[in-house]
Design an enzyme around this catalytic site. Sequence first.
Site, PDB file in Angstrom:
ATOM      1  N   ASP A 132      43.288  39.605  30.202  1.00  5.96           N
ATOM      2  CA  ASP A 132      42.926  40.699  29.369  1.00  5.96           C
ATOM      3  C   ASP A 132      41.556  41.351  30.004  1.00  5.96           C
ATOM      4  O   ASP A 132      41.587  42.444  30.166  1.00  5.96           O
ATOM      5  CB  ASP A 132      42.380  39.842  28.094  1.00  5.96           C
ATOM      6  CG  ASP A 132      41.992  40.959  27.053  1.00  5.96           C
ATOM      7  OD1 ASP A 132      42.239  42.014  27.041  1.00  5.96           O
ATOM      8  OD2 ASP A 132      41.545  40.445  25.914  1.00  5.96           O
TER       9      ASP A 132
ATOM     10  N   LYS B 276      40.995  29.233  37.359  1.00  6.84           N
ATOM     11  CA  LYS B 276      39.830  28.972  37.615  1.00  6.84           C
ATOM     12  C   LYS B 276      40.003  27.213  37.999  1.00  6.84           C
ATOM     13  O   LYS B 276      39.388  26.423  37.246  1.00  6.84           O
ATOM     14  CB  LYS B 276      38.987  29.121  36.412  1.00  6.84           C
ATOM     15  CG  LYS B 276      37.408  28.660  36.478  1.00  6.84           C
ATOM     16  CD  LYS B 276      36.801  29.468  37.711  1.00  6.84           C
ATOM     17  CE  LYS B 276      35.281  28.909  37.791  1.00  6.84           C
ATOM     18  NZ  LYS B 276      34.618  29.705  38.921  1.00  6.84           N
TER      19      LYS B 276
ATOM     20  N   TYR C 241      43.549  32.192  23.168  1.00  7.25           N
ATOM     21  CA  TYR C 241      43.711  32.993  22.085  1.00  7.25           C
ATOM     22  C   TYR C 241      44.613  32.613  21.141  1.00  7.25           C
ATOM     23  O   TYR C 241      44.718  32.762  20.005  1.00  7.25           O
ATOM     24  CB  TYR C 241      44.415  34.280  22.641  1.00  7.25           C
ATOM     25  CG  TYR C 241      43.534  35.157  23.439  1.00  7.25           C
ATOM     26  CD1 TYR C 241      42.227  35.049  23.626  1.00  7.25           C
ATOM     27  CD2 TYR C 241      43.816  36.685  23.720  1.00  7.25           C
ATOM     28  CE1 TYR C 241      41.526  35.864  24.451  1.00  7.25           C
ATOM     29  CE2 TYR C 241      43.028  37.323  24.441  1.00  7.25           C
ATOM     30  CZ  TYR C 241      41.882  37.118  24.792  1.00  7.25           C
ATOM     31  OH  TYR C 241      41.116  37.830  25.461  1.00  7.25           O
TER      32      TYR C 241
ATOM     33  N   ASP D 158      41.703  45.133  32.062  1.00  5.52           N
ATOM     34  CA  ASP D 158      40.717  46.184  31.518  1.00  5.52           C
ATOM     35  C   ASP D 158      39.651  46.744  32.455  1.00  5.52           C
ATOM     36  O   ASP D 158      39.401  47.777  32.597  1.00  5.52           O
ATOM     37  CB  ASP D 158      39.926  45.570  30.488  1.00  5.52           C
ATOM     38  CG  ASP D 158      40.605  45.628  29.009  1.00  5.52           C
ATOM     39  OD1 ASP D 158      41.693  45.808  28.899  1.00  5.52           O
ATOM     40  OD2 ASP D 158      39.946  45.123  28.146  1.00  5.52           O
TER      41      ASP D 158
ATOM     42  N   ASP E 174      36.422  34.513  39.303  1.00  2.00           N
ATOM     43  CA  ASP E 174      35.091  35.257  39.319  1.00  2.00           C
ATOM     44  C   ASP E 174      35.151  35.906  40.676  1.00  2.00           C
ATOM     45  O   ASP E 174      34.863  37.108  40.591  1.00  2.00           O
ATOM     46  CB  ASP E 174      34.161  34.268  39.304  1.00  2.00           C
ATOM     47  CG  ASP E 174      34.481  32.863  39.928  1.00  2.00           C
ATOM     48  OD1 ASP E 174      35.598  32.519  40.737  1.00  2.00           O
ATOM     49  OD2 ASP E 174      33.434  31.990  40.302  1.00  2.00           O
TER      50      ASP E 174
END
Length: 372
Positions: free
Chosen positions: A245, A189, A141, A249, A221
Amino acid sequence: MKLKIALLAGDGIGPEVTQEAVNVLTTVAQIGGHSFEFVPLLIGVVAITAHNTPLPEETLRQTLACDAALLGAVGDNKFNHLSPSERPEAGLLKIRAALGGFANLRPAIAYKALADNSPLRPEITEGANILFVRELLGGLYFGEPRWWNKETNEAHNTMVYTKGEVERVAKIAFELAQKRSKKVTSVDKANVLEVSQLWRATVTEVSKQYPDVTLEHQLVDSMAIHLMNTPRSFDVVLTENLFGDILSDESGVITGSLGMLPSATLGGEVNLYEPVHGSAPDIAGTGKANPIGAILTAALVLRHSANLDTEATEIEDAVVEILEQGYRTTDIARGNIAGQTTVTTTEMGKLILDKVKLKLASGANTATTVRS
């Protein structure tokens, strides 16, 4: 307790839900003998309309002079034709960076009264209580360089983290875990990304300072799957910006609605508080907006910026009791369930407010709440 709070109500349903949060904070001040000053400021669409920028200098200047900032919501698809730096959401990213908060706390609680709202079976969600600690100022970001070359049809973003950035947010996660169930799940990851390998190595190193806290690592994942299958397995979930994020959510599936999720951003000059839900301009002004996320965000203001943990807990308990009595805004109402009463935004806010008053009224003093 004196507290000066910047009010960044923003766009869409932001002003509606923020008002309900302010009503609760005002009541806490009056009953508890505190002085809360609210400073209304512009951000997002309303700021673009008034000043041709999503974050006016005056908004930032006055916010930095406050003790906390309470934000409603930012954004409107009508402005998607603008460049990313000019859109309403750019104001949110800019103020996050300017305030310097790097640790975004997002609680996700499975409320028993809303068990039927989740597509997950009640036996899966029951008792789930997760605190996401999302690093907020690094990663894709904010990484540079970033660009989109429309002539060559190429785009580029950069994921960057330093060891220091990881250390500081990891310490907050471990300290919070010490006050909860003493477990941290770090998400990365690391099987693919060098940035994640740095993340994992750093978190592992920091964990040695907290021997009473159990650390586990999950790939993002597999974490997305485990979060839906075994949410009770997690306590504090620590992760970088993008993964945090998405996963926080996703946790709206556990709570039954994004409208139930509050957040707090800590570690900078001024703490920033905002519900997780978006601006939902399509229902703005209709009375359908769920104010609970904003009201629970107000509880986080009290806990983290005013050190009023008891009052924060009373607000959270009031929300639970109102839900257990069957009151619902449209987004969390289910017509096939007996005993539910659908209420408007302001009605839900008043129900919770009245419950908070009853909880706090005994032996309290009166204080003055100021608007500027």
